[in-house]
Design an enzyme around this catalytic site. Structure first.
Site, PDB file in Angstrom:
ATOM      1  N   ASN A 103      -6.811  10.582  -2.504  1.00 40.85           N
ATOM      2  CA  ASN A 103      -5.890   9.382  -2.885  1.00 40.85           C
ATOM      3  C   ASN A 103      -4.497   9.996  -2.128  1.00 40.85           C
ATOM      4  OD1 ASN A 103      -4.512   7.061  -4.309  1.00 40.85           O
ATOM      5  ND2 ASN A 103      -3.841   8.888  -5.807  1.00 40.85           N
TER       6      ASN A 103
ATOM      7  N   MET B  33      -4.622  -0.042  -6.171  1.00 42.55           N
ATOM      8  CA  MET B  33      -3.868  -0.007  -7.659  1.00 42.55           C
ATOM      9  C   MET B  33      -4.787  -0.499  -8.616  1.00 42.55           C
ATOM     10  SD  MET B  33      -1.007   0.598  -6.832  1.00 42.55           S
ATOM     11  CE  MET B  33       0.267   0.690  -5.199  1.00 42.55           C
TER      12      MET B  33
ATOM     13  N   HIS C 271      -0.510   9.980  -3.098  1.00 43.40           N
ATOM     14  CA  HIS C 271       0.240   9.443  -4.158  1.00 43.40           C
ATOM     15  C   HIS C 271       1.856   9.691  -3.765  1.00 43.40           C
ATOM     16  CE1 HIS C 271       1.749   8.659  -8.271  1.00 43.40           C
ATOM     17  NE2 HIS C 271       2.518   9.850  -8.100  1.00 43.40           N
TER      18      HIS C 271
ATOM     19  N   GLY D 174      -0.901  -1.906   3.182  1.00 40.33           N
ATOM     20  CA  GLY D 174      -1.912  -1.361   3.965  1.00 40.33           C
ATOM     21  C   GLY D 174      -1.120  -0.566   5.221  1.00 40.33           C
ATOM     22  N   THR D 175       0.145  -0.094   4.791  1.00 35.58           N
ATOM     23  CA  THR D 175       0.744   0.817   6.024  1.00 35.58           C
ATOM     24  C   THR D 175      -0.012   2.082   5.946  1.00 35.58           C
ATOM     25  OG1 THR D 175       2.335   1.760   4.366  1.00 35.58           O
ATOM     26  CG2 THR D 175       2.964  -0.198   5.582  1.00 35.58           C
ATOM     27  N   ASN D 176      -0.450   2.579   4.898  1.00 34.29           N
ATOM     28  CA  ASN D 176      -1.348   3.994   5.035  1.00 34.29           C
ATOM     29  C   ASN D 176      -2.593   3.711   5.644  1.00 34.29           C
ATOM     30  OD1 ASN D 176      -0.068   6.414   3.603  1.00 34.29           O
ATOM     31  ND2 ASN D 176       0.544   4.561   2.216  1.00 34.29           N
TER      32      ASN D 176
ATOM     33  N   ILE E 136      -8.058   0.510 -11.381  1.00 34.33           N
ATOM     34  CA  ILE E 136      -8.333   1.509 -12.117  1.00 34.33           C
ATOM     35  C   ILE E 136      -9.891   1.589 -12.130  1.00 34.33           C
ATOM     36  CG2 ILE E 136      -8.670   2.673 -14.353  1.00 34.33           C
ATOM     37  CD1 ILE E 136      -5.723   2.664 -14.854  1.00 34.33           C
ATOM     38  N   LEU E 137     -10.648   2.578 -11.631  1.00 33.95           N
ATOM     39  CA  LEU E 137     -11.673   2.897 -11.707  1.00 33.95           C
ATOM     40  C   LEU E 137     -12.325   3.687 -12.676  1.00 33.95           C
ATOM     41  CD1 LEU E 137     -12.177   3.168  -7.804  1.00 33.95           C
ATOM     42  CD2 LEU E 137     -13.016   1.390  -8.928  1.00 33.95           C
TER      43      LEU E 137
END
Ligand code: GAR
Length: 217
Positions: free
Chosen positions: A117, A100, A119, A21-23, A102-103
């Site tokens: 998102n 991480m 990346h 969770g650094t972002n 998939i939806l």
């Protein structure tokens, strides 16, 4: 229920996480400095119950939910549960920050150009299926590229293929390991461009035309 039904003047930002969770922390710090425009992080949803990102949210009094993939029989059922949570939280913007799992396409169809998102590479390099987390940096080092970076983009049905909002380059050093490179890409690129992109969105400055993002000055 449509996501615009809440009476609040601010935009509800839902952040999806799976790990450190650094972002998310970069977004929280930006919010605390008043740098997210009229956006506010109103919920953090984790795909893992032990993600440190959840601690970061709780330390900042941000409500959390855990929705685990293994609690559902398939991706469709998992995605339906996520969608229900987004509606319940009156999501205006959904941010995948190290998410991480998939939806399926029902999600990006329900939130067109409302889900972004981050990346850890310069898309279209080192992206798509199988390129996530440390694997991205391993691939960049294996190829021997001299420059990498990070990309924030809107989420579409194509994995890592949606309209690009912001990118930032980072130089690769000869002695980099996947770990040192990952850290530098985060520090020099991800933690800067993700809050910037969220702010631009919340200020209503992003327009998408022909799969390209235009930023109002
Ligand atoms: C970040 O580098 C993010 O870009 C990457 O995972 C890391 C999560 O770190 N995401 C992906 O690879 C998605 N394709 P964080 O949990 O500390 O923010």
């Amino acid at each position: 229920m449509p996501e615009t039904m809440h009476p609040d003047a601010f935009k509800h930002i839902i952040v999806l996480v799976s790990g450190g969770g650094t972002n998310l922390q970069a977004l929280i710090d930006a919010q605390n400095r008043g740098e997210l425009g009229n956006g506010r992080i109103t919920c953090v949803i984790s795909s893992k119950p032990d993600a440190y990102a959840l601690v970061r949210a709780k330390n900042n009094n941000i409500p959390t939910r855990v929705i685990q993939r293994k609690a559902f029989p398939d991706t469709a059922a998992y995605s339906a549960a996520m969608l229900e949570a987004f509606y319940e939280e009156y999501a205006d913007l959904i941010v995948q920050a190290g998410f991480m799992t998939i939806l399926d396409e029902t999600i990006c169809r329900a939130y067109p150009n409302k889900m972004m998102n981050v990346h850890p590479a310069l898309i279209p390099s080192f992206c798509g299926k199988g390129y996530y987390g440390l694997h991205v940096h391993e691939a960049a080092l294996k190829k021997g590229v001299k420059v990498t970076g990070a990309t924030v983009h809107f989420v579409t049905e194509v994995c890592d293929g949606g309209p690009i909002i912001l990118q930032k380059a980072v130089e690769i050093r000869q002695d980099d390991t996947p770990e040192t490179l990952q850290r530098r890409v985060m520090e020099e690129a991800e933690w800067k461009i993700l809050p910037q992109a969220v702010r631009l969105y919340c200020e209503g400055r992003l327009t998408v035309r022909d799969n390209k993002v235009y930023i109002k000055e």
